[in-house]
Enzyme design. Structure first.
Site, PDB file in Angstrom:
ATOM      1  N   LYS A 122       0.838  -1.188   0.000  1.00  8.74           N
ATOM      2  CA  LYS A 122       0.000   0.000   0.000  1.00  8.74           C
ATOM      3  C   LYS A 122       0.880   1.248   0.000  1.00  8.74           C
ATOM      4  CE  LYS A 122      -4.098  -1.903   0.118  1.00  8.74           C
ATOM      5  NZ  LYS A 122      -5.100  -1.693  -0.945  1.00  8.74           N
ATOM      6  N   ASP A 152      -0.082  -0.406  -4.592  1.00  4.63           N
ATOM      7  CA  ASP A 152      -1.499  -0.045  -4.693  1.00  4.63           C
ATOM      8  C   ASP A 152      -1.704   1.309  -4.041  1.00  4.63           C
ATOM      9  OD1 ASP A 152      -4.216   0.142  -4.803  1.00  4.63           O
ATOM     10  OD2 ASP A 152      -4.627  -1.567  -3.490  1.00  4.63           O
ATOM     11  N   GLU A 178      -1.216  -0.387  -9.056  1.00  2.00           N
ATOM     12  CA  GLU A 178      -2.671  -0.510  -9.012  1.00  2.00           C
ATOM     13  C   GLU A 178      -3.313   0.830  -8.674  1.00  2.00           C
ATOM     14  OE1 GLU A 178      -5.796  -3.029  -6.226  1.00  2.00           O
ATOM     15  OE2 GLU A 178      -3.908  -3.982  -6.851  1.00  2.00           O
ATOM     16  N   ASP A 206      -8.362  -0.892 -10.561  1.00  2.00           N
ATOM     17  CA  ASP A 206      -9.158  -1.572  -9.529  1.00  2.00           C
ATOM     18  C   ASP A 206     -10.461  -0.823  -9.330  1.00  2.00           C
ATOM     19  OD1 ASP A 206     -10.264  -2.811  -7.325  1.00  2.00           O
ATOM     20  OD2 ASP A 206      -8.697  -2.215  -5.926  1.00  2.00           O
ATOM     21  N   LYS A 230     -12.643  -8.033  -8.077  1.00  2.00           N
ATOM     22  CA  LYS A 230     -13.050  -8.473  -6.745  1.00  2.00           C
ATOM     23  C   LYS A 230     -14.486  -8.954  -6.836  1.00  2.00           C
ATOM     24  CE  LYS A 230      -9.842  -5.263  -4.568  1.00  2.00           C
ATOM     25  NZ  LYS A 230      -9.631  -4.122  -3.663  1.00  2.00           N
TER      26      LYS A 230
END
Length: 347
Positions: A122, A152, A178, A206, A230
């Protein structure tokens, strides 16, 4: 039609929708402690549904509106009342996930995942700097010299900041970045600028897939090299499979900070995809202090074997959410059920 008969929701026709009474009767609301803060939370709440074909999970984050949350309910119903499509593989490679922790905590986080070949880190956390991100990424690379590293940003940068950050972070070798910026036009611009500058970082979308009314727009805009899918935010395994097929881009299956029940749905998607070129972001149960099953879906040597999950009655009781939070989730369930079936909230 009998009150408990399955009905077809208008906006997701592949799912037979049980009555709201059936769903409420099957519901368990839990609050699970996290090992580290993730997405700004230290407790993850989820509503679990005990369906005739298995367990389903309804856990859209509290800030999501009822219309967006309706896809999460469709996914939970698919798991519990419809079941999953046939699997093409039985073992799913997964990445470790490193939250926006200080660099000196990286070894402790990685230790919870065991041996891994890929790590998602992250970055662009509010209140932190690019120096913080670079130190965290460097700590992962130092600990795992041969691992594939992806970052991400959750849309946390603007275009100039994303180009600067990814140019700097690419020095350690990035598999992809991402959602560096929040919008599709910005993704396309970041991708173009990096390519023109010769920076070898692929762009993954995403939020621009799962939060868009039209999840295929990112592919048509040439805004990404791959997509992150997802199950819950897209409305279930079958709908996610259709989106991947139409997008025509490589896909990475990831989780939405799910319990093992939600991870099981992600595993079903990863198992059913015709191709699985990247390790999946389905190892996030390791970020929980406690799961809701005695046999959680955690990685062993960088992979998870596909298997069903049963919630444990003792753990459901031990981690049951307080009464006011249970009432909040059940009220949300009733509202979202109405949205899913009728397209409008109850009066």
């Amino acid at each position: 039609m009998p009150a408990d008969a399955p009905r077809q929701p208008r906006n997701l026709p592949s799912v037979n929708l049980p009555s709201v009474e059936q769903l409420v009767a099957s519901a368990h609301v839990v609050s699970l402690p996290m090992r580290v803060k993730f997405r700004g939370i230290t407790q993850r709440e989820a509503l679990l549904l005990d369906g005739p074909l298995g367990w389903g999970e309804f856990c859209p984050f509290p800030e999501y509106g009822d219309a967006e949350a309706s896809r999460w309910l469709a996914s939970a119903v698919e798991a519990g009342w419809q079941g999953f499509p046939p699997a093409l593989r039985s073992v799913i490679p997964v990445n470790a996930t490193v939250p926006a922790v200080p660099a000196d905590r990286v070894p402790d986080v990685l230790a919870r995942f065991g041996r891994v070949d890929a790590v998602k880190i992250k970055v662009a956390e509010r209140g932190q700097t690019l120096d913080d991100d670079a130190a965290r990424v460097a700590a992962v690379r130092s600990a795992l010299p041969d691992a594939a590293i992806r970052v991400d940003a959750n849309g946390g940068w603007d275009v100039p900041a994303a180009v600067e950050a990814l140019t700097r972070l690419s020095a350690v070798g990035l598999e992809y970045a991402e959602q560096p910026v929040p919008d599709i036009e910005g993704l396309a611009e970041v991708r173009r600028r990096l390519r023109d500058a010769g920076v070898p970082v692929l762009i993954a979308a995403d939020e621009s897939v799962r939060k868009e009314e039209d999840p295929l727009r990112v592919a048509r805009a040439g805004a990404a090299d791959l997509i992150v899918v997802k199950v819950a935010p897209l409305g279930g395994v079958r709908r996610a499979l259709d989106i991947v097929a139409q997008a025509g881009l490589p896909a990475v299956v990831s989780s939405a900070l799910d319990t093992s029940v939600g991870i099981r749905a992600g595993m079903a998607l990863a198992a059913a995809l015709p191709e699985l070129p990247y390790a999946c972001g389905l190892g996030t149960v390791s970020l929980f202090e406690q799961d809701i099953t005695l046999d959680p879906l955690v990685a062993d040597d960088g992979a998870i074997r596909v298997r069903d999950v049963t919630a444990d009655a003792g753990l459901l009781e031990r981690y049951a959410a307080p009464a006011d939070r249970r009432d909040w989730w059940l009220d949300r369930l009733r509202r979202v059920h109405a949205v899913l079936f009728t397209g409008s909230s109850p009066a």
